[in-house]
Motif scaffolding. Sequence first.
Motif, PDB file in Angstrom:
ATOM      1  N   PRO A 249      -3.355 -54.563  -6.876  1.00  0.00           N
ATOM      2  CA  PRO A 249      -3.787 -54.868  -8.245  1.00  0.00           C
ATOM      3  C   PRO A 249      -4.078 -53.647  -9.107  1.00  0.00           C
ATOM      4  CG  PRO A 249      -5.526 -55.388  -6.653  1.00  0.00           C
ATOM      5  CD  PRO A 249      -4.285 -55.118  -5.867  1.00  0.00           C
ATOM      6  N   TYR A 250      -4.401 -52.502  -8.512  1.00  0.00           N
ATOM      7  CA  TYR A 250      -4.687 -51.323  -9.328  1.00  0.00           C
ATOM      8  C   TYR A 250      -3.434 -50.790 -10.018  1.00  0.00           C
ATOM      9  CZ  TYR A 250      -9.496 -51.070  -7.772  1.00  0.00           C
ATOM     10  OH  TYR A 250     -10.821 -51.364  -7.556  1.00  0.00           O
ATOM     11  N   VAL A 251      -2.260 -51.154  -9.506  1.00  0.00           N
ATOM     12  CA  VAL A 251      -1.017 -50.759 -10.177  1.00  0.00           C
ATOM     13  C   VAL A 251      -0.829 -51.576 -11.454  1.00  0.00           C
ATOM     14  CG1 VAL A 251       1.476 -50.439  -9.856  1.00  0.00           C
ATOM     15  CG2 VAL A 251      -0.061 -50.166  -7.925  1.00  0.00           C
ATOM     16  N   ASN A 252      -1.537 -52.695 -11.547  1.00  0.00           N
ATOM     17  CA  ASN A 252      -1.465 -53.586 -12.714  1.00  0.00           C
ATOM     18  C   ASN A 252      -2.701 -53.411 -13.597  1.00  0.00           C
ATOM     19  OD1 ASN A 252       0.104 -55.619 -14.047  1.00  0.00           O
ATOM     20  ND2 ASN A 252      -1.396 -57.151 -13.435  1.00  0.00           N
ATOM     21  N   ALA A 253      -3.270 -52.210 -13.602  1.00  0.00           N
ATOM     22  CA  ALA A 253      -4.532 -51.987 -14.303  1.00  0.00           C
ATOM     23  C   ALA A 253      -4.353 -50.977 -15.430  1.00  0.00           C
ATOM     24  CB  ALA A 253      -5.588 -51.496 -13.315  1.00  0.00           C
ATOM     25  N   GLN A 254      -5.459 -50.681 -16.111  1.00  0.00           N
ATOM     26  CA  GLN A 254      -5.468 -49.636 -17.126  1.00  0.00           C
ATOM     27  C   GLN A 254      -6.882 -49.085 -17.261  1.00  0.00           C
ATOM     28  OE1 GLN A 254      -4.664 -52.969 -20.212  1.00  0.00           O
ATOM     29  NE2 GLN A 254      -5.389 -51.257 -21.432  1.00  0.00           N
ATOM     30  N   ILE A 255      -6.984 -47.865 -17.776  1.00  0.00           N
ATOM     31  CA  ILE A 255      -8.283 -47.244 -18.005  1.00  0.00           C
ATOM     32  C   ILE A 255      -8.683 -47.451 -19.458  1.00  0.00           C
ATOM     33  CG2 ILE A 255      -9.508 -45.046 -18.156  1.00  0.00           C
ATOM     34  CD1 ILE A 255      -7.988 -44.071 -15.775  1.00  0.00           C
ATOM     35  N   VAL A 256      -9.891 -47.955 -19.664  1.00  0.00           N
ATOM     36  CA  VAL A 256     -10.460 -48.107 -21.005  1.00  0.00           C
ATOM     37  C   VAL A 256     -11.798 -47.373 -21.002  1.00  0.00           C
ATOM     38  CG1 VAL A 256     -11.270 -49.690 -22.786  1.00  0.00           C
ATOM     39  CG2 VAL A 256      -9.334 -50.344 -21.325  1.00  0.00           C
ATOM     40  N   GLY A 257     -11.829 -46.210 -21.632  1.00  0.00           N
ATOM     41  CA  GLY A 257     -13.035 -45.397 -21.578  1.00  0.00           C
ATOM     42  C   GLY A 257     -13.310 -44.946 -20.161  1.00  0.00           C
ATOM     43  N   ASP A 258     -14.501 -45.309 -19.640  1.00  0.00           N
ATOM     44  CA  ASP A 258     -14.829 -44.972 -18.255  1.00  0.00           C
ATOM     45  C   ASP A 258     -14.765 -46.208 -17.360  1.00  0.00           C
ATOM     46  OD1 ASP A 258     -16.985 -46.327 -19.222  1.00  0.00           O
ATOM     47  OD2 ASP A 258     -18.491 -44.822 -18.688  1.00  0.00           O
ATOM     48  N   GLU A 259     -13.999 -47.203 -17.798  1.00  0.00           N
ATOM     49  CA  GLU A 259     -13.856 -48.448 -17.030  1.00  0.00           C
ATOM     50  C   GLU A 259     -12.417 -48.649 -16.592  1.00  0.00           C
ATOM     51  OE1 GLU A 259     -17.270 -51.063 -19.399  1.00  0.00           O
ATOM     52  OE2 GLU A 259     -15.151 -51.366 -19.843  1.00  0.00           O
ATOM     53  N   ILE A 260     -12.244 -49.337 -15.469  1.00  0.00           N
ATOM     54  CA  ILE A 260     -10.924 -49.768 -15.012  1.00  0.00           C
ATOM     55  C   ILE A 260     -10.799 -51.259 -15.290  1.00  0.00           C
ATOM     56  CG2 ILE A 260      -9.386 -50.053 -13.037  1.00  0.00           C
ATOM     57  CD1 ILE A 260     -10.751 -47.646 -11.755  1.00  0.00           C
ATOM     58  N   HIS A 261      -9.797 -51.643 -16.055  1.00  0.00           N
ATOM     59  CA  HIS A 261      -9.548 -53.045 -16.343  1.00  0.00           C
ATOM     60  C   HIS A 261      -8.402 -53.533 -15.461  1.00  0.00           C
ATOM     61  CE1 HIS A 261     -11.564 -53.211 -20.601  1.00  0.00           C
ATOM     62  NE2 HIS A 261     -12.300 -52.579 -19.703  1.00  0.00           N
ATOM     63  N   LEU A 262      -8.721 -54.396 -14.503  1.00  0.00           N
ATOM     64  CA  LEU A 262      -7.710 -54.979 -13.621  1.00  0.00           C
ATOM     65  C   LEU A 262      -7.143 -56.220 -14.288  1.00  0.00           C
ATOM     66  CD1 LEU A 262      -9.720 -54.629 -10.297  1.00  0.00           C
ATOM     67  CD2 LEU A 262      -7.735 -53.270 -10.971  1.00  0.00           C
ATOM     68  N   ASN A 263      -5.877 -56.192 -14.610  1.00  0.00           N
ATOM     69  CA  ASN A 263      -5.257 -57.324 -15.308  1.00  0.00           C
ATOM     70  C   ASN A 263      -4.946 -58.453 -14.338  1.00  0.00           C
ATOM     71  OD1 ASN A 263      -5.162 -56.025 -17.902  1.00  0.00           O
ATOM     72  ND2 ASN A 263      -3.461 -54.791 -17.147  1.00  0.00           N
ATOM     73  N   ASP A 379      -4.131 -44.423  -5.978  1.00  0.00           N
ATOM     74  CA  ASP A 379      -4.019 -43.428  -4.926  1.00  0.00           C
ATOM     75  C   ASP A 379      -2.613 -43.452  -4.317  1.00  0.00           C
ATOM     76  OD1 ASP A 379      -6.658 -42.615  -5.221  1.00  0.00           O
ATOM     77  OD2 ASP A 379      -7.388 -44.158  -3.844  1.00  0.00           O
ATOM     78  N   GLY A 380      -2.301 -42.401  -3.588  1.00  0.00           N
ATOM     79  CA  GLY A 380      -0.998 -42.322  -2.950  1.00  0.00           C
ATOM     80  C   GLY A 380      -0.714 -43.493  -2.027  1.00  0.00           C
ATOM     81  N   LYS A 381      -1.747 -43.959  -1.336  1.00  0.00           N
ATOM     82  CA  LYS A 381      -1.570 -45.088  -0.411  1.00  0.00           C
ATOM     83  C   LYS A 381      -1.073 -46.321  -1.146  1.00  0.00           C
ATOM     84  CE  LYS A 381      -4.146 -48.033   2.802  1.00  0.00           C
ATOM     85  NZ  LYS A 381      -5.486 -48.323   3.406  1.00  0.00           N
ATOM     86  N   ASP A 382      -1.689 -46.627  -2.301  1.00  0.00           N
ATOM     87  CA  ASP A 382      -1.280 -47.805  -3.060  1.00  0.00           C
ATOM     88  C   ASP A 382       0.101 -47.632  -3.681  1.00  0.00           C
ATOM     89  OD1 ASP A 382      -3.574 -49.089  -2.411  1.00  0.00           O
ATOM     90  OD2 ASP A 382      -4.393 -49.226  -4.439  1.00  0.00           O
ATOM     91  N   SER A 383       0.399 -46.427  -4.167  1.00  0.00           N
ATOM     92  CA  SER A 383       1.702 -46.210  -4.797  1.00  0.00           C
ATOM     93  C   SER A 383       2.827 -46.346  -3.774  1.00  0.00           C
ATOM     94  CB  SER A 383       1.746 -44.842  -5.472  1.00  0.00           C
ATOM     95  OG  SER A 383       1.655 -43.799  -4.530  1.00  0.00           O
ATOM     96  N   VAL A 384       2.622 -45.749  -2.604  1.00  0.00           N
ATOM     97  CA  VAL A 384       3.637 -45.843  -1.555  1.00  0.00           C
ATOM     98  C   VAL A 384       3.752 -47.280  -1.052  1.00  0.00           C
ATOM     99  CG1 VAL A 384       4.251 -45.115   0.779  1.00  0.00           C
ATOM    100  CG2 VAL A 384       3.407 -43.437  -0.874  1.00  0.00           C
ATOM    101  N   GLY A 385       2.598 -47.936  -0.880  1.00  0.00           N
ATOM    102  CA  GLY A 385       2.614 -49.335  -0.427  1.00  0.00           C
ATOM    103  C   GLY A 385       3.290 -50.253  -1.418  1.00  0.00           C
ATOM    104  N   PHE A 386       3.058 -50.013  -2.705  1.00  0.00           N
ATOM    105  CA  PHE A 386       3.699 -50.823  -3.739  1.00  0.00           C
ATOM    106  C   PHE A 386       5.220 -50.692  -3.645  1.00  0.00           C
ATOM    107  CE2 PHE A 386       5.693 -51.165  -7.884  1.00  0.00           C
ATOM    108  CZ  PHE A 386       5.172 -52.346  -8.387  1.00  0.00           C
ATOM    109  N   LEU A 387       5.713 -49.470  -3.606  1.00  0.00           N
ATOM    110  CA  LEU A 387       7.154 -49.263  -3.535  1.00  0.00           C
ATOM    111  C   LEU A 387       7.740 -49.845  -2.251  1.00  0.00           C
ATOM    112  CD1 LEU A 387       8.246 -45.739  -4.850  1.00  0.00           C
ATOM    113  CD2 LEU A 387       8.775 -47.989  -5.758  1.00  0.00           C
ATOM    114  N   LYS A 388       7.025 -49.699  -1.163  1.00  0.00           N
ATOM    115  CA  LYS A 388       7.499 -50.232   0.123  1.00  0.00           C
ATOM    116  C   LYS A 388       7.606 -51.759   0.061  1.00  0.00           C
ATOM    117  CE  LYS A 388       6.582 -49.806   5.101  1.00  0.00           C
ATOM    118  NZ  LYS A 388       6.280 -51.189   5.483  1.00  0.00           N
ATOM    119  N   THR A 389       6.650 -52.403  -0.611  1.00  0.00           N
ATOM    120  CA  THR A 389       6.702 -53.860  -0.758  1.00  0.00           C
ATOM    121  C   THR A 389       7.904 -54.278  -1.594  1.00  0.00           C
ATOM    122  OG1 THR A 389       4.296 -54.041  -0.567  1.00  0.00           O
ATOM    123  CG2 THR A 389       5.448 -55.879  -1.614  1.00  0.00           C
ATOM    124  N   VAL A 390       8.141 -53.587  -2.706  1.00  0.00           N
ATOM    125  CA  VAL A 390       9.305 -53.885  -3.541  1.00  0.00           C
ATOM    126  C   VAL A 390      10.587 -53.715  -2.734  1.00  0.00           C
ATOM    127  CG1 VAL A 390      10.645 -53.139  -5.558  1.00  0.00           C
ATOM    128  CG2 VAL A 390       8.150 -53.298  -5.708  1.00  0.00           C
TER     129      VAL A 390
END
Length: 404
Positions: A249-263, A379-390
């Motif tokens: 889910p963090y790959v589907n998020a965005q930073i707003v100020g000092d908050e992380i908005h998980l879409n 993080d690298g773990k999530d980015s690599v995991g995301f691509l591996k899932t795709v």
Amino acid sequence: MAEIKVPELAESITEGSIAQWVKKVGDRVEKGEFIVELETDKVNAEIISEEAGVLTQILAGEGDTVLVGQVIAVVEAGEGAAPAPAAAVEAVAVPTPQAAPAPVVEETSGERVIASPAARKLAREKGIDLAAVSPVDPQGRVRVQDVAAHGTAPVVAAPVAAAPKAVVAVDESRVTVEKMSRRRQTIAKRLLEVKQSTAMLTTFNEVDMTNVMALRSRKKDQFFESTGSKLGFMSFFTKAVVAALKKYPYVNAQIVGDEIHLNNFFDIGVAVSTEEGLVVPVVRDADRKNFSEIENSIADLAKKARDKKLGLNDLSGGSFTITNGGVFGSLMSTPIMNGTQAAILGMHSIKKRPVEVDGEVAIRPMMYLALSYDHRIIDGKDSVGFLKTVKELLENPEDLLLNS
């Protein structure tokens, strides 16, 4: 008499350029008829006449910059309204810009602060005094970006005397000079903003397209007969991306100020190339659409993009973007993220290459995938995991029916 004014299209749009006049002085104009095309940094808008009559004055020429609320033409009611004197028309006088509809003015700490509604809301949520926020807007209007950046101390460089601007002589026999369109200027500005304001990193993988291509070949005729849609690769990739976003889910998020908005929604932007540059219309609720609905949505948005018919709603609010450089022959690239999104997936050309399959060398249709992402929240773990899932879903496309 009716004045034709630049309409308020969206809060973020304050000006535009006259792209073309479809009517000329002296022409008959019907109520609701399209008379001028306005180019903004996001979309081209058709401006209509609110009154029937004769176009008697054009007050801004093609290529001129105009502000929201500015009068750009005059229509005189009636059948025989006389046009303005020829000299005035030919000169196309540009009047002093009219004031745009006034934003809400809020008093904070005894000062009157001009701020957008979104900026006021964010300031209230964070307990920030709007009067203490330094706006980037030269007119002093505080926007949500200013509030989000408030409190982040800028790096102050030692004052340096400005060097005189060099005047470059252009040999017109050797160089063709073109003025950048408003949209191209905006694209350039936003790409630089993303590069400078994010910790962007790109990771790669490759996918064996054998099974997707075989499934598509077997089913494309039946798919077209039953749905009326062509079965392309984008629906497979969109489905695989949605499934991977749910898992990471963090790959589907965005930073707003000092908050992380998980879409919690899956509005997937699909980059489309046009003559004026790349635009990214959005496929809404891609998680709720089947293959046919996704293909139809992409085809409709691409046609609207080419015909310059995209609306603001078509371009806003995406949570993740897919771009396909492979249609132009790109083998590998590092795509730049779109706006405030946290990541973007790049597709590339399918090339037959020798690869190892079950301990043997085989020739397979392979595609490189690239995920550019904001390392501040992914993080690298999530980015690599995301691509591996795709990758795994595309190499086993039947699983898309269960996982997306």
